[in-house]
Design an enzyme around this catalytic site. Sequence first.
Site, PDB file in Angstrom:
ATOM      1  N   ASP A 176      36.521  33.633  37.216  1.00 12.38           N
ATOM      2  CA  ASP A 176      36.813  35.933  37.603  1.00 12.38           C
ATOM      3  C   ASP A 176      35.133  35.626  38.040  1.00 12.38           C
ATOM      4  OD1 ASP A 176      35.661  37.721  36.783  1.00 12.38           O
ATOM      5  OD2 ASP A 176      35.601  37.917  34.625  1.00 12.38           O
ATOM      6  N   GLY A 177      34.986  35.474  39.222  1.00  7.68           N
ATOM      7  CA  GLY A 177      33.512  35.800  39.812  1.00  7.68           C
ATOM      8  C   GLY A 177      33.123  37.066  39.286  1.00  7.68           C
ATOM      9  N   ASN A 185      29.205  39.695  39.139  1.00  9.46           N
ATOM     10  CA  ASN A 185      28.638  39.848  40.021  1.00  9.46           C
ATOM     11  C   ASN A 185      26.683  38.932  39.744  1.00  9.46           C
ATOM     12  OD1 ASN A 185      28.106  41.624  42.124  1.00  9.46           O
ATOM     13  ND2 ASN A 185      29.365  43.028  41.238  1.00  9.46           N
ATOM     14  N   TYR A 187      44.944  53.364  45.833  1.00 11.38           N
ATOM     15  CA  TYR A 187      43.785  52.754  45.938  1.00 11.38           C
ATOM     16  C   TYR A 187      43.674  53.283  47.710  1.00 11.38           C
ATOM     17  CZ  TYR A 187      38.677  52.218  45.435  1.00 11.38           C
ATOM     18  OH  TYR A 187      37.092  52.715  45.404  1.00 11.38           O
ATOM     19  N   SER A 197      38.585  43.794  43.360  1.00  9.50           N
ATOM     20  CA  SER A 197      39.291  42.690  42.836  1.00  9.50           C
ATOM     21  C   SER A 197      39.465  43.189  41.429  1.00  9.50           C
ATOM     22  CB  SER A 197      39.520  41.563  43.244  1.00  9.50           C
ATOM     23  OG  SER A 197      38.253  41.104  43.722  1.00  9.50           O
ATOM     24  N   ASP A 198      38.124  42.718  40.873  1.00 13.57           N
ATOM     25  CA  ASP A 198      38.030  42.972  39.458  1.00 13.57           C
ATOM     26  C   ASP A 198      38.594  43.757  38.695  1.00 13.57           C
ATOM     27  OD1 ASP A 198      36.185  44.371  40.798  1.00 13.57           O
ATOM     28  OD2 ASP A 198      34.311  43.684  39.039  1.00 13.57           O
TER      29      ASP A 198
END
Length: 592
Positions: A344-345, A347, A426, A434-435
Amino acid sequence: MTVLKLSHWRVLAELADGLPQHVSQLARMADMKPQQLNGFWQQMPAHIRGLLRQHDGYWRLVRPLAVFDAEGLRELGERSGFQTALKHECASSNDEILELARIAPDKAHKTICVTHLQSKGRGRQGRKWSHRLGECLMFSFGWVFDRPQYELGSLSPVAAVACRRALSRLGLDVQIKWPNDLVVGRDKLGGILIETVRTGGKTVAVVGIGINFVLPKEVENAASVQSLFQTASRRGNADAAVLLETLLVELDAVLLQYARDGFAPFVAEYQAANRDHGKAVLLLRDGETVFEGTVKGVDGQGVLHLETAEGKQTVVSGEISLRSDDRPVSVPKRRDSERFLLLDGGNSRLKWAWVENGTFATVGSAPYRDLSPLGAEWAEKADGNVRIVGCAVCGEFKKAQVQEQLARKIEWLPSSAQALGIRNHYRHPEEHGSDRWFNALGSRRFSRNACVVVSCGTAVTVDALTDDGHYLGGTIMPGFHLMKESLAVRTANLNRHAGKRYPFPTTTGNAVASGMMDAVCGSVMMMHGRLKEKTGAGKPVDVIITGGGAAKVAEALPPAFLAENTVRVADNLVIYGLLNMIAAEGREYEHI
């Protein structure tokens, strides 16, 4: 069952619509003096006694009840084309019509028995139908068919279609749970029991219907006509006589067509009303699971079609009962030794989880300035069967930093137009963070209801997901740190440490802390209100909160809001979304 006399039933029926009635009129009905009414009322059941309100010589009940008088019921039946019988108390209204059907089958046709209390009321598979006086509309009627019993297997679902039509005419949005339960989301509104008698070359079907009129306090997971009526913002109260007459009109029309054309003309309508269409379910017999799979629909005989791991199955109702499959998603073993590293990248930080046999083995995190803990774990745990799957909003530079720590290519998954039965509304899914998408996918592990999905990180996102799998979008606002930083940079006197949250802050630091939290909580509650209105029909809307500030936000929401709604803090929601995604891939793999 009760010790009520006929005079009690007359007075109760007069008050049942919730409108004021003068004590002189009630006293005449009870054949007593007005001053004797209070003692008379104390003989009512306890849950009825507490409903009475008195003012200026008038009595009324604070909520209406499903109680009838014989003359009013007779007139209602004449308008609807039915003969009527009123039983204040009996063993079972179905038994009353069954006995008539055995003696005089032609007289049973379109004869309705309404009862207020049943000592042996029952549903499908012999289950007891629980109720208290006035809470439930209960009636049974006969219908004669020129068909053998085995050709009437679809009578149960067609009766459910008729009931749903009637409720829809009253402005109430109700679904059907196969084969014939009337439901609102997870809550049961009513049920239908059909029993048959074969005589003289004809089949008499006895249709028994029970619908919660007011919310039964002693029954869990229940819905009621009265609560739905109020949720639909209808003026006044629901009226049991109007409800019954509307039901009879629709049942008459539907069964006439069914007797002529069968179930085929109703299939599409049934499919549209089926709560579980396209969803995962379990089918049980005697409490044991016999099938699990996805509902594909019903056919012209009312038979359920199910897609299972073993292939397509067809199921007739019989002694089978259906339940939504709420079990947590797990990863099927596609290859005996396959393992996953999920990323989970965000910020500010990278989170990761090692997945073995469908569960988290270890979970870790690190700031991008020092990702060496990830590299160390890779060196220790990785083997030739580890697959790396991730979601990132951190930008290409930080993604490259993550890749440097790992000796295998990362599969970064973007938002998509549809996944796991959820449609993304969306406008441009490729622009969608994507999060946020994987938070929505992960929320299904914690709730199958409509839910507001909140992520409290560098930014705060507040998204809406319906119970039937539509991601509607949501809002983005600065996170707590960005809000504080903005105040510090853009104002002359607010560059100070944030204080604590208070209802009425009296220092600048506390005012800043309280204002930031109020902004987030207000955004959550506004989205919840919008989704609640859109979902309608009294359905629950849950709140799932993730991220570093999740616990603080959950604690800050008003007590009344917390009491009325399910609010849950869920760590690592993005990673749960990734886990659900690879679980779905595993199912597809197994079906090849």
